[in-house]
Design a protein around this motif. Structure first.
Motif, PDB file in Angstrom:
ATOM      1  N   VAL A 152       0.821  -1.209   0.000  1.00  0.00           N
ATOM      2  CA  VAL A 152       0.000   0.000   0.000  1.00  0.00           C
ATOM      3  C   VAL A 152       0.860   1.267   0.000  1.00  0.00           C
ATOM      4  O   VAL A 152       0.408   2.329  -0.401  1.00  0.00           O
ATOM      5  CB  VAL A 152      -0.975  -0.019   1.202  1.00  0.00           C
ATOM      6  N   PHE A 153       2.129   1.149   0.395  1.00  0.00           N
ATOM      7  CA  PHE A 153       3.013   2.309   0.480  1.00  0.00           C
ATOM      8  C   PHE A 153       3.840   2.545  -0.776  1.00  0.00           C
ATOM      9  O   PHE A 153       4.133   3.680  -1.119  1.00  0.00           O
ATOM     10  CB  PHE A 153       3.954   2.177   1.675  1.00  0.00           C
ATOM     11  N   CYS A 154       4.258   1.467  -1.475  1.00  0.00           N
ATOM     12  CA  CYS A 154       5.167   1.648  -2.618  1.00  0.00           C
ATOM     13  C   CYS A 154       4.735   0.893  -3.874  1.00  0.00           C
ATOM     14  O   CYS A 154       5.408   0.981  -4.899  1.00  0.00           O
ATOM     15  CB  CYS A 154       6.580   1.236  -2.235  1.00  0.00           C
ATOM     16  N   ALA A 155       3.655   0.129  -3.812  1.00  0.00           N
ATOM     17  CA  ALA A 155       3.105  -0.627  -4.942  1.00  0.00           C
ATOM     18  C   ALA A 155       4.026  -1.753  -5.416  1.00  0.00           C
ATOM     19  O   ALA A 155       3.834  -2.278  -6.499  1.00  0.00           O
ATOM     20  CB  ALA A 155       2.721   0.283  -6.096  1.00  0.00           C
ATOM     21  N   ARG A 156       5.005  -2.142  -4.594  1.00  0.00           N
ATOM     22  CA  ARG A 156       5.836  -3.295  -4.961  1.00  0.00           C
ATOM     23  C   ARG A 156       5.039  -4.572  -4.768  1.00  0.00           C
ATOM     24  O   ARG A 156       4.241  -4.686  -3.849  1.00  0.00           O
ATOM     25  CB  ARG A 156       7.078  -3.380  -4.073  1.00  0.00           C
ATOM     26  N   ARG A 157       5.286  -5.545  -5.625  1.00  0.00           N
ATOM     27  CA  ARG A 157       4.657  -6.856  -5.482  1.00  0.00           C
ATOM     28  C   ARG A 157       5.200  -7.502  -4.210  1.00  0.00           C
ATOM     29  O   ARG A 157       6.397  -7.479  -3.965  1.00  0.00           O
ATOM     30  CB  ARG A 157       5.012  -7.704  -6.708  1.00  0.00           C
ATOM     31  N   MET A 158       4.317  -8.045  -3.373  1.00  0.00           N
ATOM     32  CA  MET A 158       4.732  -8.635  -2.105  1.00  0.00           C
ATOM     33  C   MET A 158       4.799 -10.156  -2.214  1.00  0.00           C
ATOM     34  O   MET A 158       4.134 -10.768  -3.054  1.00  0.00           O
ATOM     35  CB  MET A 158       3.771  -8.242  -0.991  1.00  0.00           C
ATOM     36  N   VAL A 159       5.595 -10.753  -1.335  1.00  0.00           N
ATOM     37  CA  VAL A 159       5.659 -12.194  -1.207  1.00  0.00           C
ATOM     38  C   VAL A 159       4.527 -12.584  -0.264  1.00  0.00           C
ATOM     39  O   VAL A 159       4.494 -12.143   0.881  1.00  0.00           O
ATOM     40  CB  VAL A 159       7.021 -12.641  -0.624  1.00  0.00           C
ATOM     41  N   VAL A 160       3.581 -13.380  -0.743  1.00  0.00           N
ATOM     42  CA  VAL A 160       2.398 -13.735   0.036  1.00  0.00           C
ATOM     43  C   VAL A 160       2.411 -15.232   0.315  1.00  0.00           C
ATOM     44  O   VAL A 160       2.664 -16.043  -0.574  1.00  0.00           O
ATOM     45  CB  VAL A 160       1.103 -13.366  -0.730  1.00  0.00           C
ATOM     46  N   GLN A 161       2.165 -15.593   1.571  1.00  0.00           N
ATOM     47  CA  GLN A 161       2.038 -16.994   1.957  1.00  0.00           C
ATOM     48  C   GLN A 161       0.667 -17.185   2.594  1.00  0.00           C
ATOM     49  O   GLN A 161       0.326 -16.514   3.565  1.00  0.00           O
ATOM     50  CB  GLN A 161       3.129 -17.397   2.939  1.00  0.00           C
ATOM     51  N   VAL A 162      -0.108 -18.110   2.028  1.00  0.00           N
ATOM     52  CA  VAL A 162      -1.442 -18.404   2.530  1.00  0.00           C
ATOM     53  C   VAL A 162      -1.395 -19.758   3.232  1.00  0.00           C
ATOM     54  O   VAL A 162      -0.878 -20.725   2.690  1.00  0.00           O
ATOM     55  CB  VAL A 162      -2.471 -18.429   1.374  1.00  0.00           C
ATOM     56  N   THR A 163      -1.926 -19.787   4.454  1.00  0.00           N
ATOM     57  CA  THR A 163      -1.987 -21.024   5.234  1.00  0.00           C
ATOM     58  C   THR A 163      -3.453 -21.286   5.591  1.00  0.00           C
ATOM     59  O   THR A 163      -4.295 -20.413   5.394  1.00  0.00           O
ATOM     60  CB  THR A 163      -1.157 -20.890   6.539  1.00  0.00           C
ATOM     61  N   PRO A 164      -3.756 -22.453   6.139  1.00  0.00           N
ATOM     62  CA  PRO A 164      -5.141 -22.727   6.524  1.00  0.00           C
ATOM     63  C   PRO A 164      -5.704 -21.765   7.577  1.00  0.00           C
ATOM     64  O   PRO A 164      -6.913 -21.594   7.679  1.00  0.00           O
ATOM     65  CB  PRO A 164      -5.087 -24.147   7.074  1.00  0.00           C
ATOM     66  N   VAL A 165      -4.843 -21.134   8.344  1.00  0.00           N
ATOM     67  CA  VAL A 165      -5.319 -20.243   9.404  1.00  0.00           C
ATOM     68  C   VAL A 165      -5.167 -18.754   9.090  1.00  0.00           C
ATOM     69  O   VAL A 165      -5.516 -17.909   9.905  1.00  0.00           O
ATOM     70  CB  VAL A 165      -4.611 -20.548  10.745  1.00  0.00           C
ATOM     71  N   GLY A 166      -4.643 -18.397   7.925  1.00  0.00           N
ATOM     72  CA  GLY A 166      -4.487 -16.981   7.591  1.00  0.00           C
ATOM     73  C   GLY A 166      -3.478 -16.776   6.483  1.00  0.00           C
ATOM     74  O   GLY A 166      -3.214 -17.664   5.686  1.00  0.00           O
ATOM     75  N   TRP A 167      -2.902 -15.576   6.433  1.00  0.00           N
ATOM     76  CA  TRP A 167      -1.912 -15.246   5.419  1.00  0.00           C
ATOM     77  C   TRP A 167      -0.894 -14.259   5.978  1.00  0.00           C
ATOM     78  O   TRP A 167      -1.148 -13.584   6.975  1.00  0.00           O
ATOM     79  CB  TRP A 167      -2.563 -14.660   4.164  1.00  0.00           C
ATOM     80  N   THR A 168       0.275 -14.205   5.342  1.00  0.00           N
ATOM     81  CA  THR A 168       1.269 -13.170   5.607  1.00  0.00           C
ATOM     82  C   THR A 168       1.693 -12.598   4.264  1.00  0.00           C
ATOM     83  O   THR A 168       1.736 -13.304   3.263  1.00  0.00           O
ATOM     84  CB  THR A 168       2.512 -13.701   6.353  1.00  0.00           C
ATOM     85  N   ALA A 169       1.994 -11.313   4.248  1.00  0.00           N
ATOM     86  CA  ALA A 169       2.462 -10.640   3.041  1.00  0.00           C
ATOM     87  C   ALA A 169       3.658  -9.785   3.429  1.00  0.00           C
ATOM     88  O   ALA A 169       3.607  -9.059   4.417  1.00  0.00           O
ATOM     89  CB  ALA A 169       1.359  -9.782   2.444  1.00  0.00           C
ATOM     90  N   ARG A 170       4.747  -9.887   2.658  1.00  0.00           N
ATOM     91  CA  ARG A 170       5.979  -9.188   3.008  1.00  0.00           C
ATOM     92  C   ARG A 170       6.465  -8.334   1.852  1.00  0.00           C
ATOM     93  O   ARG A 170       6.679  -8.805   0.744  1.00  0.00           O
ATOM     94  CB  ARG A 170       7.062 -10.195   3.383  1.00  0.00           C
ATOM     95  N   CYS A 171       6.646  -7.041   2.137  1.00  0.00           N
ATOM     96  CA  CYS A 171       7.230  -6.091   1.194  1.00  0.00           C
ATOM     97  C   CYS A 171       8.721  -6.000   1.509  1.00  0.00           C
ATOM     98  O   CYS A 171       9.103  -5.908   2.680  1.00  0.00           O
ATOM     99  CB  CYS A 171       6.578  -4.715   1.355  1.00  0.00           C
TER     100      CYS A 171
END
Length: 68
Positions: free
Chosen positions: A40-59
């Motif tokens: 949301v700050f720089c529009a870079r594509r993030m590394v996203v990991q989806v698990t059964p209990v949620g997700w994480t996204a890293r810029c």
């Protein structure tokens, strides 16, 4: 947060969006459940990991966010 770190991009498509909110083209029921794909700050594509209990996204520049 510095002035350059103000939210300004859509998390679903990476296009400019005032205040970092979803803009009309990306605001639909399907995207409400999707994890963010772009920072949301720089529009870079993030590394996203989806698990059964949620997700994480890293810029590479602004760090990690996770589902709550």
């Amino acid at each position: 947060m510095t002035p350059s770190d103000e939210p300004g991009y859509c998390v679903h498509c990476g296009q400019p969006s005032p205040g970092g909110a979803d803009h009309p083209a990306c605001h639909n029921p399907r995207t409400a459940l999707e994890p963010p794909r772009y920072c949301v700050f720089c529009a870079r594509r993030m590394v996203v990991q989806v698990t059964p209990v949620g997700w994480t996204a890293r810029c590479s520049r602004h760090g990690e966010t996770a589902s709550g």
